[in-house]
Motif scaffolding. Sequence first.
Motif, PDB file in Angstrom:
ATOM      1  N   THR A 110       0.837  -1.207   0.000  1.00  0.00           N
ATOM      2  CA  THR A 110       0.000   0.000   0.000  1.00  0.00           C
ATOM      3  C   THR A 110       0.864   1.245   0.000  1.00  0.00           C
ATOM      4  OG1 THR A 110      -1.773  -1.158   1.153  1.00  0.00           O
ATOM      5  CG2 THR A 110      -1.793   1.239   1.282  1.00  0.00           C
ATOM      6  N   LEU A 111       1.925   1.242   0.776  1.00  0.00           N
ATOM      7  CA  LEU A 111       2.848   2.371   0.820  1.00  0.00           C
ATOM      8  C   LEU A 111       3.475   2.607  -0.558  1.00  0.00           C
ATOM      9  CD1 LEU A 111       4.450   4.536   2.396  1.00  0.00           C
ATOM     10  CD2 LEU A 111       6.143   2.755   2.882  1.00  0.00           C
ATOM     11  N   ILE A 112       3.912   1.555  -1.205  1.00  0.00           N
ATOM     12  CA  ILE A 112       4.523   1.686  -2.529  1.00  0.00           C
ATOM     13  C   ILE A 112       3.515   2.235  -3.536  1.00  0.00           C
ATOM     14  CG2 ILE A 112       5.500   0.396  -4.470  1.00  0.00           C
ATOM     15  CD1 ILE A 112       6.831  -1.445  -2.351  1.00  0.00           C
ATOM     16  N   LYS A 113       2.289   1.734  -3.500  1.00  0.00           N
ATOM     17  CA  LYS A 113       1.242   2.233  -4.400  1.00  0.00           C
ATOM     18  C   LYS A 113       1.005   3.724  -4.171  1.00  0.00           C
ATOM     19  CE  LYS A 113      -1.433  -2.071  -4.593  1.00  0.00           C
ATOM     20  NZ  LYS A 113      -2.718  -2.696  -4.190  1.00  0.00           N
ATOM     21  N   GLU A 114       0.900   4.121  -2.915  1.00  0.00           N
ATOM     22  CA  GLU A 114       0.659   5.525  -2.602  1.00  0.00           C
ATOM     23  C   GLU A 114       1.832   6.405  -2.998  1.00  0.00           C
ATOM     24  OE1 GLU A 114      -0.432   5.447   1.529  1.00  0.00           O
ATOM     25  OE2 GLU A 114      -2.444   4.685   1.090  1.00  0.00           O
ATOM     26  N   GLN A 115       3.040   5.908  -2.843  1.00  0.00           N
ATOM     27  CA  GLN A 115       4.213   6.670  -3.271  1.00  0.00           C
ATOM     28  C   GLN A 115       4.215   6.846  -4.787  1.00  0.00           C
ATOM     29  OE1 GLN A 115       7.361   4.322  -1.481  1.00  0.00           O
ATOM     30  NE2 GLN A 115       7.476   5.647   0.315  1.00  0.00           N
ATOM     31  N   GLN A 116       3.792   5.817  -5.519  1.00  0.00           N
ATOM     32  CA  GLN A 116       3.720   5.918  -6.973  1.00  0.00           C
ATOM     33  C   GLN A 116       2.668   6.940  -7.400  1.00  0.00           C
ATOM     34  OE1 GLN A 116       3.039   1.811  -8.016  1.00  0.00           O
ATOM     35  NE2 GLN A 116       5.223   1.347  -8.135  1.00  0.00           N
ATOM     36  N   VAL A 117       1.518   6.941  -6.719  1.00  0.00           N
ATOM     37  CA  VAL A 117       0.476   7.928  -7.022  1.00  0.00           C
ATOM     38  C   VAL A 117       0.981   9.334  -6.722  1.00  0.00           C
ATOM     39  CG1 VAL A 117      -1.804   8.772  -6.294  1.00  0.00           C
ATOM     40  CG2 VAL A 117      -1.453   6.343  -6.730  1.00  0.00           C
ATOM     41  N   ASN A 118       1.654   9.503  -5.588  1.00  0.00           N
ATOM     42  CA  ASN A 118       2.200  10.813  -5.230  1.00  0.00           C
ATOM     43  C   ASN A 118       3.238  11.286  -6.243  1.00  0.00           C
ATOM     44  OD1 ASN A 118       0.601  11.059  -2.978  1.00  0.00           O
ATOM     45  ND2 ASN A 118       2.173  10.346  -1.549  1.00  0.00           N
ATOM     46  N   ALA A 119       4.094  10.374  -6.682  1.00  0.00           N
ATOM     47  CA  ALA A 119       5.106  10.736  -7.678  1.00  0.00           C
ATOM     48  C   ALA A 119       4.429  11.161  -8.982  1.00  0.00           C
ATOM     49  CB  ALA A 119       6.050   9.571  -7.916  1.00  0.00           C
ATOM     50  N   GLY A 120       3.378  10.444  -9.366  1.00  0.00           N
ATOM     51  CA  GLY A 120       2.647  10.821 -10.576  1.00  0.00           C
ATOM     52  C   GLY A 120       1.988  12.179 -10.437  1.00  0.00           C
ATOM     53  N   MET A 121       1.438  12.478  -9.291  1.00  0.00           N
ATOM     54  CA  MET A 121       0.802  13.773  -9.059  1.00  0.00           C
ATOM     55  C   MET A 121       1.848  14.905  -9.077  1.00  0.00           C
ATOM     56  SD  MET A 121      -1.945  12.720  -6.161  1.00  0.00           S
ATOM     57  CE  MET A 121      -3.041  14.122  -6.221  1.00  0.00           C
ATOM     58  N   LYS A 122       3.020  14.623  -8.529  1.00  0.00           N
ATOM     59  CA  LYS A 122       4.098  15.633  -8.547  1.00  0.00           C
ATOM     60  C   LYS A 122       4.514  15.924  -9.985  1.00  0.00           C
ATOM     61  CE  LYS A 122       6.110  14.844  -4.003  1.00  0.00           C
ATOM     62  NZ  LYS A 122       7.275  14.390  -3.238  1.00  0.00           N
ATOM     63  N   GLU A 123       4.571  14.909 -10.817  1.00  0.00           N
ATOM     64  CA  GLU A 123       4.935  15.097 -12.235  1.00  0.00           C
ATOM     65  C   GLU A 123       3.910  15.974 -12.936  1.00  0.00           C
ATOM     66  OE1 GLU A 123       5.571  11.352 -14.191  1.00  0.00           O
ATOM     67  OE2 GLU A 123       7.140  10.764 -12.799  1.00  0.00           O
ATOM     68  N   VAL A 124       2.641  15.728 -12.666  1.00  0.00           N
ATOM     69  CA  VAL A 124       1.577  16.536 -13.274  1.00  0.00           C
ATOM     70  C   VAL A 124       1.656  17.968 -12.787  1.00  0.00           C
ATOM     71  CG1 VAL A 124      -0.943  16.846 -13.363  1.00  0.00           C
ATOM     72  CG2 VAL A 124       0.032  14.575 -13.633  1.00  0.00           C
ATOM     73  N   ILE A 125       1.887  18.166 -11.517  1.00  0.00           N
ATOM     74  CA  ILE A 125       2.010  19.527 -10.968  1.00  0.00           C
ATOM     75  C   ILE A 125       3.202  20.242 -11.576  1.00  0.00           C
ATOM     76  CG2 ILE A 125       2.510  20.818  -8.843  1.00  0.00           C
ATOM     77  CD1 ILE A 125       0.786  18.727  -7.356  1.00  0.00           C
ATOM     78  N   GLU A 126       4.309  19.541 -11.699  1.00  0.00           N
ATOM     79  CA  GLU A 126       5.517  20.135 -12.285  1.00  0.00           C
ATOM     80  C   GLU A 126       5.287  20.498 -13.763  1.00  0.00           C
ATOM     81  OE1 GLU A 126       8.423  21.114 -10.865  1.00  0.00           O
ATOM     82  OE2 GLU A 126       7.486  20.562  -8.960  1.00  0.00           O
ATOM     83  N   ALA A 127       4.479  19.719 -14.448  1.00  0.00           N
ATOM     84  CA  ALA A 127       4.208  19.978 -15.862  1.00  0.00           C
ATOM     85  C   ALA A 127       3.380  21.275 -16.033  1.00  0.00           C
ATOM     86  CB  ALA A 127       3.464  18.804 -16.477  1.00  0.00           C
ATOM     87  N   PHE A 128       2.573  21.604 -15.062  1.00  0.00           N
ATOM     88  CA  PHE A 128       1.758  22.814 -15.147  1.00  0.00           C
ATOM     89  C   PHE A 128       2.497  24.068 -14.696  1.00  0.00           C
ATOM     90  CE2 PHE A 128      -1.900  19.838 -15.039  1.00  0.00           C
ATOM     91  CZ  PHE A 128      -2.500  20.252 -16.228  1.00  0.00           C
ATOM     92  N   LYS A 129       3.672  23.950 -14.152  1.00  0.00           N
ATOM     93  CA  LYS A 129       4.421  25.121 -13.666  1.00  0.00           C
ATOM     94  C   LYS A 129       5.074  25.824 -14.802  1.00  0.00           C
ATOM     95  CE  LYS A 129       5.351  23.989  -8.904  1.00  0.00           C
ATOM     96  NZ  LYS A 129       6.358  23.782  -7.915  1.00  0.00           N
TER      97      LYS A 129
END
Length: 129
Positions: A110-129
Amino acid sequence: MSQIMQESFFSPSRDLLKGSSLVALVLIGLLAACSSAPQPKTYAMFQAAETAIADADRNGVNGYPSPEPVESRNKLQQARVALEMEQLPLAAFLAQESQVDTELASAKATLIKEQQVNAGMKEVIEAFK
């Protein structure tokens, strides 16, 4: 009845023998009842471990790098062997260990899954900057 027949028929040693035989039979019965079947708590621990493993399999825990799922299955198998050898405390302990290992593996997955989701969200946020 003659005095000799009454003394031999109702002798104290004969009554003592009957009483001790009865006590021995009761003790043997109690010991057999206690050792013949695993305690319900042991069965509950086996059921909990098997349920945890099934839940982990459904959640895809085996797809993540963790030694706990394999260790959990090994401990459950060892618990079954201990149960067959009538080593109930060991069987219960190993079944409980199996459950704990499985729950740890599920938490790590579960921790690994959540870390992967967080990493994906960070990538999307960085793409909008």
